[in-house]
Design a protein around this motif. Structure first.
Motif, PDB file in Angstrom:
ATOM      1  N   GLU A   1      60.828  83.380  36.328  1.00 55.81           N
ATOM      2  CA  GLU A   1      62.030  84.087  35.925  1.00 55.81           C
ATOM      3  C   GLU A   1      62.283  83.913  34.428  1.00 55.81           C
ATOM      4  O   GLU A   1      62.674  84.849  33.727  1.00 55.81           O
ATOM      5  CB  GLU A   1      63.233  83.580  36.722  1.00 55.81           C
ATOM      6  CG  GLU A   1      64.565  84.174  36.299  1.00 55.81           C
ATOM      7  CD  GLU A   1      64.612  85.685  36.416  1.00 55.81           C
ATOM      8  OE1 GLU A   1      65.362  86.310  35.644  1.00 55.81           O
ATOM      9  OE2 GLU A   1      63.889  86.249  37.274  1.00 55.81           O
ATOM     10  N   TYR A   2      62.016  82.694  33.946  1.00 53.42           N
ATOM     11  CA  TYR A   2      62.191  82.422  32.519  1.00 53.42           C
ATOM     12  C   TYR A   2      61.240  83.293  31.695  1.00 53.42           C
ATOM     13  O   TYR A   2      61.638  83.887  30.688  1.00 53.42           O
ATOM     14  CB  TYR A   2      61.924  80.941  32.248  1.00 53.42           C
ATOM     15  CG  TYR A   2      61.941  80.571  30.781  1.00 53.42           C
ATOM     16  CD1 TYR A   2      63.149  80.362  30.116  1.00 53.42           C
ATOM     17  CD2 TYR A   2      60.747  80.433  30.071  1.00 53.42           C
ATOM     18  CE1 TYR A   2      63.165  80.031  28.762  1.00 53.42           C
ATOM     19  CE2 TYR A   2      60.758  80.095  28.717  1.00 53.42           C
ATOM     20  CZ  TYR A   2      61.968  79.891  28.078  1.00 53.42           C
ATOM     21  OH  TYR A   2      61.972  79.562  26.745  1.00 53.42           O
ATOM     22  N   ASN A   3      59.971  83.367  32.145  1.00 57.20           N
ATOM     23  CA  ASN A   3      58.986  84.181  31.431  1.00 57.20           C
ATOM     24  C   ASN A   3      59.354  85.663  31.466  1.00 57.20           C
ATOM     25  O   ASN A   3      59.186  86.382  30.477  1.00 57.20           O
ATOM     26  CB  ASN A   3      57.595  83.978  32.022  1.00 57.20           C
ATOM     27  CG  ASN A   3      57.037  82.596  31.726  1.00 57.20           C
ATOM     28  OD1 ASN A   3      57.440  81.965  30.754  1.00 57.20           O
ATOM     29  ND2 ASN A   3      56.126  82.119  32.552  1.00 57.20           N
ATOM     30  N   CYS A   4      59.862  86.125  32.632  1.00 57.67           N
ATOM     31  CA  CYS A   4      60.283  87.522  32.747  1.00 57.67           C
ATOM     32  C   CYS A   4      61.454  87.804  31.814  1.00 57.67           C
ATOM     33  O   CYS A   4      61.506  88.845  31.157  1.00 57.67           O
ATOM     34  CB  CYS A   4      60.678  87.841  34.188  1.00 57.67           C
ATOM     35  SG  CYS A   4      59.290  87.954  35.326  1.00 57.67           S
ATOM     36  N   GLN A   5      62.377  86.852  31.772  1.00 60.89           N
ATOM     37  CA  GLN A   5      63.533  87.010  30.899  1.00 60.89           C
ATOM     38  C   GLN A   5      63.102  87.060  29.438  1.00 60.89           C
ATOM     39  O   GLN A   5      63.593  87.883  28.658  1.00 60.89           O
ATOM     40  CB  GLN A   5      64.528  85.861  31.118  1.00 60.89           C
ATOM     41  CG  GLN A   5      65.818  86.012  30.331  1.00 60.89           C
ATOM     42  CD  GLN A   5      66.788  84.881  30.619  1.00 60.89           C
ATOM     43  OE1 GLN A   5      66.508  83.979  31.390  1.00 60.89           O
ATOM     44  NE2 GLN A   5      67.938  84.935  29.995  1.00 60.89           N
ATOM     45  N   LYS A   6      62.162  86.164  29.070  1.00 60.18           N
ATOM     46  CA  LYS A   6      61.648  86.167  27.703  1.00 60.18           C
ATOM     47  C   LYS A   6      60.948  87.484  27.398  1.00 60.18           C
ATOM     48  O   LYS A   6      61.051  88.025  26.292  1.00 60.18           O
ATOM     49  CB  LYS A   6      60.681  84.995  27.504  1.00 60.18           C
ATOM     50  CG  LYS A   6      61.363  83.655  27.316  1.00 60.18           C
ATOM     51  CD  LYS A   6      62.156  83.629  26.032  1.00 60.18           C
ATOM     52  CE  LYS A   6      62.797  82.288  25.786  1.00 60.18           C
ATOM     53  NZ  LYS A   6      63.631  82.283  24.561  1.00 60.18           N
ATOM     54  N   GLY A   7      60.209  87.995  28.415  1.00 58.90           N
ATOM     55  CA  GLY A   7      59.527  89.270  28.236  1.00 58.90           C
ATOM     56  C   GLY A   7      60.520  90.405  28.017  1.00 58.90           C
ATOM     57  O   GLY A   7      60.316  91.260  27.159  1.00 58.90           O
ATOM     58  N   ARG A   8      61.615  90.395  28.804  1.00 55.82           N
ATOM     59  CA  ARG A   8      62.638  91.422  28.638  1.00 55.82           C
ATOM     60  C   ARG A   8      63.299  91.315  27.271  1.00 55.82           C
ATOM     61  O   ARG A   8      63.585  92.317  26.621  1.00 55.82           O
ATOM     62  CB  ARG A   8      63.684  91.308  29.751  1.00 55.82           C
ATOM     63  CG  ARG A   8      63.185  91.737  31.130  1.00 55.82           C
ATOM     64  CD  ARG A   8      64.327  91.871  32.102  1.00 55.82           C
ATOM     65  NE  ARG A   8      64.948  90.589  32.404  1.00 55.82           N
ATOM     66  CZ  ARG A   8      64.596  89.806  33.409  1.00 55.82           C
ATOM     67  NH1 ARG A   8      63.618  90.168  34.213  1.00 55.82           N
ATOM     68  NH2 ARG A   8      65.223  88.662  33.631  1.00 55.82           N
TER      69      ARG A   8
ATOM     70  N   TYR B   1      61.929  90.090  24.572  1.00 59.48           N
ATOM     71  CA  TYR B   1      60.965  90.520  23.554  1.00 59.48           C
ATOM     72  C   TYR B   1      60.904  92.043  23.480  1.00 59.48           C
ATOM     73  O   TYR B   1      60.909  92.626  22.386  1.00 59.48           O
ATOM     74  CB  TYR B   1      59.583  89.966  23.884  1.00 59.48           C
ATOM     75  CG  TYR B   1      58.513  90.383  22.909  1.00 59.48           C
ATOM     76  CD1 TYR B   1      58.454  89.829  21.629  1.00 59.48           C
ATOM     77  CD2 TYR B   1      57.564  91.334  23.251  1.00 59.48           C
ATOM     78  CE1 TYR B   1      57.481  90.211  20.714  1.00 59.48           C
ATOM     79  CE2 TYR B   1      56.586  91.732  22.354  1.00 59.48           C
ATOM     80  CZ  TYR B   1      56.550  91.157  21.094  1.00 59.48           C
ATOM     81  OH  TYR B   1      55.594  91.555  20.205  1.00 59.48           O
ATOM     82  N   LEU B   2      60.890  92.687  24.672  1.00 58.73           N
ATOM     83  CA  LEU B   2      60.852  94.147  24.706  1.00 58.73           C
ATOM     84  C   LEU B   2      62.103  94.726  24.068  1.00 58.73           C
ATOM     85  O   LEU B   2      62.039  95.691  23.291  1.00 58.73           O
ATOM     86  CB  LEU B   2      60.721  94.633  26.149  1.00 58.73           C
ATOM     87  CG  LEU B   2      60.701  96.152  26.359  1.00 58.73           C
ATOM     88  CD1 LEU B   2      59.534  96.783  25.603  1.00 58.73           C
ATOM     89  CD2 LEU B   2      60.613  96.484  27.836  1.00 58.73           C
ATOM     90  N   GLN B   3      63.254  94.130  24.383  1.00 57.68           N
ATOM     91  CA  GLN B   3      64.508  94.599  23.800  1.00 57.68           C
ATOM     92  C   GLN B   3      64.499  94.426  22.281  1.00 57.68           C
ATOM     93  O   GLN B   3      64.971  95.296  21.543  1.00 57.68           O
ATOM     94  CB  GLN B   3      65.683  93.818  24.406  1.00 57.68           C
ATOM     95  CG  GLN B   3      67.045  94.326  23.964  1.00 57.68           C
ATOM     96  CD  GLN B   3      68.172  93.581  24.642  1.00 57.68           C
ATOM     97  OE1 GLN B   3      67.976  92.546  25.269  1.00 57.68           O
ATOM     98  NE2 GLN B   3      69.364  94.102  24.539  1.00 57.68           N
ATOM     99  N   MET B   4      63.925  93.319  21.823  1.00 61.49           N
ATOM    100  CA  MET B   4      63.840  93.066  20.392  1.00 61.49           C
ATOM    101  C   MET B   4      62.981  94.134  19.709  1.00 61.49           C
ATOM    102  O   MET B   4      63.321  94.632  18.632  1.00 61.49           O
ATOM    103  CB  MET B   4      63.255  91.672  20.139  1.00 61.49           C
ATOM    104  CG  MET B   4      63.150  91.286  18.674  1.00 61.49           C
ATOM    105  SD  MET B   4      62.408  89.653  18.463  1.00 61.49           S
ATOM    106  CE  MET B   4      60.712  89.988  18.983  1.00 61.49           C
ATOM    107  N   ILE B   5      61.839  94.488  20.349  1.00 58.22           N
ATOM    108  CA  ILE B   5      60.949  95.514  19.798  1.00 58.22           C
ATOM    109  C   ILE B   5      61.663  96.863  19.728  1.00 58.22           C
ATOM    110  O   ILE B   5      61.588  97.580  18.727  1.00 58.22           O
ATOM    111  CB  ILE B   5      59.668  95.641  20.646  1.00 58.22           C
ATOM    112  CG1 ILE B   5      58.827  94.355  20.533  1.00 58.22           C
ATOM    113  CG2 ILE B   5      58.850  96.846  20.218  1.00 58.22           C
ATOM    114  CD1 ILE B   5      58.335  94.067  19.131  1.00 58.22           C
ATOM    115  N   LEU B   6      62.386  97.195  20.811  1.00 65.36           N
ATOM    116  CA  LEU B   6      63.094  98.471  20.842  1.00 65.36           C
ATOM    117  C   LEU B   6      64.186  98.520  19.779  1.00 65.36           C
ATOM    118  O   LEU B   6      64.386  99.548  19.116  1.00 65.36           O
ATOM    119  CB  LEU B   6      63.700  98.703  22.233  1.00 65.36           C
ATOM    120  CG  LEU B   6      62.692  98.948  23.364  1.00 65.36           C
ATOM    121  CD1 LEU B   6      63.407  99.011  24.703  1.00 65.36           C
ATOM    122  CD2 LEU B   6      61.905 100.226  23.124  1.00 65.36           C
ATOM    123  N   GLN B   7      64.890  97.414  19.626  1.00 71.39           N
ATOM    124  CA  GLN B   7      65.937  97.357  18.610  1.00 71.39           C
ATOM    125  C   GLN B   7      65.346  97.490  17.202  1.00 71.39           C
ATOM    126  O   GLN B   7      65.928  98.144  16.336  1.00 71.39           O
ATOM    127  CB  GLN B   7      66.721  96.047  18.738  1.00 71.39           C
ATOM    128  CG  GLN B   7      67.630  96.002  19.960  1.00 71.39           C
ATOM    129  CD  GLN B   7      68.285  94.650  20.139  1.00 71.39           C
ATOM    130  OE1 GLN B   7      67.909  93.662  19.508  1.00 71.39           O
ATOM    131  NE2 GLN B   7      69.296  94.598  21.001  1.00 71.39           N
TER     132      GLN B   7
END
Length: 219
Positions: free
Chosen positions: A86-93, A95-101
């Protein structure tokens, strides 16, 4: 994995720092290295958690408890695995949000892309106002380039244009505003100026959608 074990109570310790902390809290000073596996044993009489079999034996002797222990090692390991996942998934989300921003910020820094695209198309139109067919042909080719990248962003062949191609030069390359329009879409001239190329990481759907809109609405 070699661990430290307290010779006074049997608890397993993962590092010298943990041993030092344990010693401060218990005044225990007897430590030795061990390869005894860590586990999660819960005393049925008092719910004390022991980190290994040796610690559970120490506890039984000191407390007099005879109810035995529940081995919850597998359960705890599974809980930790799920928490880590869950921690890794959260980090992945994140990271994706950071890229989109970051992409959005980059787009916002580009001064009025749609306006600049419109100016390029207006330039083509004004320079060839007596040749409507030439304007329509240029817009048709530009639209095809944009649509191909939108539909197949992973296909390199749609992100690469040979500038010297005769058909490209006739319909787009030789027209003032044609190459400039493609550059606003994300195409870049390669070293030597032989190709217009759009790197995969610079395929921005927002920009391509805007380009297609301008091409559809050019009068």
């Amino acid at each position: 994995m070699v661990l430290l074990q307290c010779g006074d109570c049997g608890v397993l310790l993962k590092s010298p720092e943990e041993a030092q902390y344990h010693g401060k809290n218990t005044c225990h000073t007897n430590y030795l290295e061990t390869d005894e596996p860590m586990c999660y044993l819960v005393c049925n009489d008092c719910n004390k958690i022991c980190s290994c079999r040796t610690e559970s034996h120490f506890h039984e002797k000191r407390s007099g408890h005879t109810g035995g222990f529940q081995d919850k090692t597998a359960e705890v390991v599974e809980q930790k695995r799920r928490a880590r996942e869950e921690y890794n998934c959260q980090k992945g989300r994140q990271y994706l949000q950071m890229i989109l921003q970051a992409r959005r910020r980059q787009l916002l820094r580009m001064p009025s892309k749609a306006g600049q695209m419109k100016e390029c198309l207006e330039t083509i139109k004004q320079n060839h106002k007596d040749d409507e067919a030439k304007v329509k042909a240029a817009c048709s080719v530009l639209r095809r380039f944009v649509e191909n990248v939108r539909r197949y962003p992973d296909e390199e062949k749609f992100r690469k244009i040979r500038i010297s191609n005769a058909a490209f030069q006739e319909k787009v390359g030789s027209l003032l505003g044609g190459i400039e329009f493609l550059e606003l879409c994300g195409f870049e001239k390669t070293e030597g100026g032989e190709f217009l190329y759009m790197p995969r990481e610079k395929v921005y759907m927002e920009v391509l959608n805007s380009a297609e809109w301008e091409l559809r609405n050019i009068e």
